[in-house]
Scaffold this active site. Structure first.
Site, short mmCIF file in Angstrom:
data_model
loop_
_atom_site.label_atom_id
_atom_site.label_comp_id
_atom_site.label_asym_id
_atom_site.label_seq_id
_atom_site.Cartn_x
_atom_site.Cartn_y
_atom_site.Cartn_z
N ARG A 115 14.29 2.77 -0.13
CA ARG A 115 13.74 3.42 -1.22
C ARG A 115 13.39 2.35 -2.38
O ARG A 115 13.78 1.38 -2.48
CB ARG A 115 15.37 3.96 -1.84
CG ARG A 115 15.38 4.80 -3.15
CD ARG A 115 14.72 6.09 -2.92
NE ARG A 115 15.10 7.24 -3.98
CZ ARG A 115 14.50 8.31 -4.15
NH1 ARG A 115 13.57 8.51 -3.34
NH2 ARG A 115 15.01 9.08 -5.13
N THR A 393 7.04 15.03 -0.45
CA THR A 393 7.50 14.09 0.41
C THR A 393 7.09 14.15 1.73
O THR A 393 6.39 15.41 1.71
CB THR A 393 9.02 14.14 0.31
OG1 THR A 393 9.42 13.74 -1.24
CG2 THR A 393 9.77 13.09 1.24
N THR A 411 7.89 8.95 0.81
CA THR A 411 7.35 9.66 -0.41
C THR A 411 6.86 8.71 -1.53
O THR A 411 7.39 7.51 -1.48
CB THR A 411 8.23 10.56 -1.05
OG1 THR A 411 7.69 11.43 -1.74
CG2 THR A 411 9.60 10.01 -1.86
N ASN A 413 7.14 10.48 -4.30
CA ASN A 413 7.95 11.46 -5.11
C ASN A 413 7.06 12.72 -5.33
O ASN A 413 6.84 13.43 -4.36
CB ASN A 413 8.30 11.06 -6.44
CG ASN A 413 9.28 12.10 -7.13
OD1 ASN A 413 10.11 12.82 -6.36
ND2 ASN A 413 9.48 11.96 -8.60
N GLN A 432 8.91 7.65 -8.68
CA GLN A 432 10.25 7.74 -8.32
C GLN A 432 11.31 7.54 -9.41
O GLN A 432 12.58 7.98 -9.04
CB GLN A 432 10.61 7.01 -7.03
CG GLN A 432 11.59 7.43 -6.31
CD GLN A 432 10.92 8.46 -5.19
OE1 GLN A 432 11.08 9.66 -5.20
NE2 GLN A 432 9.85 7.97 -4.37
N SER A 464 18.31 10.20 -3.94
CA SER A 464 17.37 10.98 -3.29
C SER A 464 18.15 12.25 -2.32
O SER A 464 19.31 12.24 -2.35
CB SER A 464 16.77 10.05 -2.12
OG SER A 464 15.68 10.82 -1.57
N SER A 465 17.29 13.09 -2.32
CA SER A 465 17.64 14.04 -1.13
C SER A 465 17.02 13.95 0.15
O SER A 465 17.38 14.80 0.99
CB SER A 465 17.24 15.50 -1.99
OG SER A 465 17.85 15.66 -3.13
N GLY A 485 10.53 18.10 0.25
CA GLY A 485 10.84 19.44 -0.45
C GLY A 485 11.91 19.11 -1.70
O GLY A 485 12.53 20.14 -2.36
N GLY A 486 11.91 17.72 -2.01
CA GLY A 486 12.89 17.45 -3.23
C GLY A 486 14.19 17.89 -3.07
O GLY A 486 14.75 17.73 -1.92
#
Ligand code: GLY
Length: 582
Positions: A115, A393, A411, A413, A432, A464-465, A485-486
């Site tokens: 990340r 992403t 990603t 973002n 991000q 993050s998800s 998909g955030g």
């Protein structure tokens, strides 16, 4: 190195559901049909020796070639990741970051966190305007939007520790694609036309790459050559990740930042480290669940929601039934409320993951769920954990001939990230930093509300998800999945798991089935087209605020059958994705 071993055999404990999603026969037991017969509504790609599922056909082919040449799943995943930086610049990247989850044929599961990290000069209020309000332009499209990228460090660590081929070899296909050019596909042409003309066009370095001399973006069928990116990838192939974090590429990134008021410095780049982390693990109806730990919230909340759902007989309620959707949506609300309060970078905040993933806590939440009546989000607050404490992403999945499995979600973002290419590097930079909570209580681009735990701090990683996820049964890998998909990543992956386990769908059916999503705030049950109007009316009558909205996610999944056969499915919601094997 991943140990080679015998082809894994997985017990196929569930029958494939014969019914369509509308829930017609949902309460009846699934008829005993075998995998992949004509009775199935959708059919997975089937192959024996190795398989890659990604959002882009060219990148999938790169991965399959590496597998055929004897590379293992990690080698193939790293090569796919570099290739996507060229073929799918909307999200594929070396200027962003993400997460890799891997499970070896011998059953060892680990994860790599690459990340992005906030630069040392980042500060808590850096995204507030003069009135003290969050300014999303700053966090999304300015030079301040970028965190220190992690992708190159993550892929280098994965290849060095778990791969079998040199990094330079894994970069070669991406270098060739960038140097020789790619034929622009529908997906890229479409996104260049929409998002590209909003963000890329504003920055001369980016415009020079993705727009033609006449000022229009590249269109479907035209050849896009990325010479500067090819050069940067070649430098990494020759000099290793130091080229990116300390060498000529670092000069480009730091120079771009210094010139335009950005924060990332050479010291930030030199300080960046990818981190190997213990995955979050849980269980669901006899299956083992492995997913990404913080700084992703994905693993914790997938396990938390599954724990809540274990208290309900979803199979009996049936896929697409108002009752099943009601229970899942209510469980999602509780999880996203907790996310807003407790989740952040574990190096900075103590994330109460044991409580959040405990079966006992889930039971207390399940007890508050009424199948007949939705609880308004305003009445739901993050839980008291004390008693339990102990489209933009991209995701790809790879399984090799020995049963090693890799799931990667990474990603920039939003589409094309900040839209800024760093100097002459050809590298698009992420945005991000928007995943931090710019101001507690103010939603980010995904409508997610965060708190203190996810406030901006130097060297912190934004929450993050992203949820690369692996499900095992009887100790053997069974399903490898993930999605972009955030905020909707968590619920999309959740539905892949529930569709496969509770509703007995094959991997293609689980992928194709219409999806829904609730994230607590806003108090809205977002549904895709495809659910019956009767069901939606029933949900409204239970108190859900239903809104039909565009498609969610783009899962890329591989399931391992009882005889070791691989079954894969790319998402019909993406137009140029491909699952292929050999
Ligand atoms: N940037 C989206 C996420 O990490 O969840």
């Amino acid at each position: 190195m991943i140990k080679t071993g015998n082809m894994r055999r997985v017990s196929w404990s569930l029958m494939v559901c014969f019914c369509f999603w509308q829930g017609a026969n949902a309460a009846q037991p699934a008829p005993p049909v075998s995998y992949g017969v004509d009775a199935d509504t959708f059919h997975p790609v089937k192959d024996r020796h190795g398989m890659v599922a990604s959002v882009d056909a060219m990148a999938t082919q790169v991965g399959v070639d590496i597998l055929k040449q004897g590379g293992n799943a990690v080698d193939a995943a790293v090569a796919v990741g570099f290739a996507l930086a060229v073929t799918h610049p909307q999200a594929g990247n070396i200027g962003g970051g993400g997460f890799m989850l891997l499970r070896t044929a011998s059953g060892r599961t680990t994860s790599i966190d690459f990340r992005e990290m906030a630069p040392v000069k980042a500060s808590r209020n850096m995204f507030l305007d003069a009135q003290g309000n969050a300014d999303s332009k700053l966090s999304l499209t300015s030079h301040l939007a970028s965190g220190t990228p992690g992708t190159v460090a993550g892929f280098a660590l994965a290849a060095q520790k778990y791969g079998t081929l040199p990094l330079s070899r894994l970069l070669q296909p991406a270098i060739e694609l960038a140097r020789n050019g790619i034929v622009v596909n529908d997906s890229l042409a479409d996104d260049l036309k929409t998002y590209g003309t909003e963000v890329l066009v504003n920055h001369p370095n980016s415009k020079a790459i993705f727009f033609k001399a006449d000022g229009t973006p590249y269109q479907k069928g035209e050849r896009l050559v990325q010479r500067n990116l090819a050069h940067s990838l070649t430098l990494i192939a020759k000099e290793g990740p130091d080229a990116f974090y300390k060498g000529a590429i670092a000069d480009d990134i730091a120079g771009e930042m210094a010139q335009h008021g950005g924060l990332i410095s050479k010291a930030d780049l030199a300080a960046y480290r990818a981190v190997e982390r213990q995955p979050i693990s849980g269980s669901y109806r006899g299956y083992e669940v492995f997913s990404m730990p913080p700084p992703s919230s994905g693993g914790i909340h997938i396990v938390q929601i599954l724990n809540i759902l274990e208290n309900f007989d979803l199979a009996k309620m049936g896929f697409g039934s108002a009752d099943a959707i009601q229970v899942m949506a209510e469980a999602e609300k509780y999880a996203y409320a907790d996310r807003s309060e407790y989740l952040g970078d574990p190096e900075f905040v103590k994330v109460p993951w044991q409580a959040l993933t405990s079966k006992a806590y889930a039971k207390t939440l399940a007890n508050q769920i009424d199948v007949a009546k939705a609880r308004p989000s305003a009445e739901i607050k993050p839980g008291n954990l004390a008693p339990y404490e102990s489209n933009q992403t991209t995701h790809f999945s790879v399984v090799d001939k020995d049963g090693n499995a890799v799931a990667v979600t990474y990603t920039l973002n939003t589409n094309f990230g900040s839209g800024i290419v760093a100097g002459n590097s050809g590298i698009l930079l992420n945005n991000q930093m928007d995943d931090f909570s710019a101001k507690p209580g103010t939603p980010n681009v995904y409508g997610l509300v965060g708190g203190e735990a996810n406030a901006v701090q130097p060297y912190k990683r934004p929450l993050s998800s992203m949820s690369p996820t692996i499900i095992a049964k009887d100790g053997k890998t069974w399903l490898v999945t993930g999605s972009p998909g955030g905020s909707r990543i968590i619920t999309t992956v959740l539905q892949m798991v529930v569709n496969s386990i509770d509703f007995g769908m094959n991997v293609a059916e689980a992928t194709n089935a219409p999806r829904f999503h609730h994230q607590w705030l806003p108090d809205q049950l977002r549904v895709e087209k495809g659910f019956s109007p009767d069901t939606l009316r029933l949900l409204e009558s239970k108190g859900q605020h239903v809104k039909v909205q565009p498609a969610m996610g783009s899962t890329q999944s591989i399931m391992i059958g009882p005889d070791g056969m691989l079954y894969g499915a790319s998402d019909p919601r993406s137009v140029d994705d491909l699952t292929a094997g050999y």
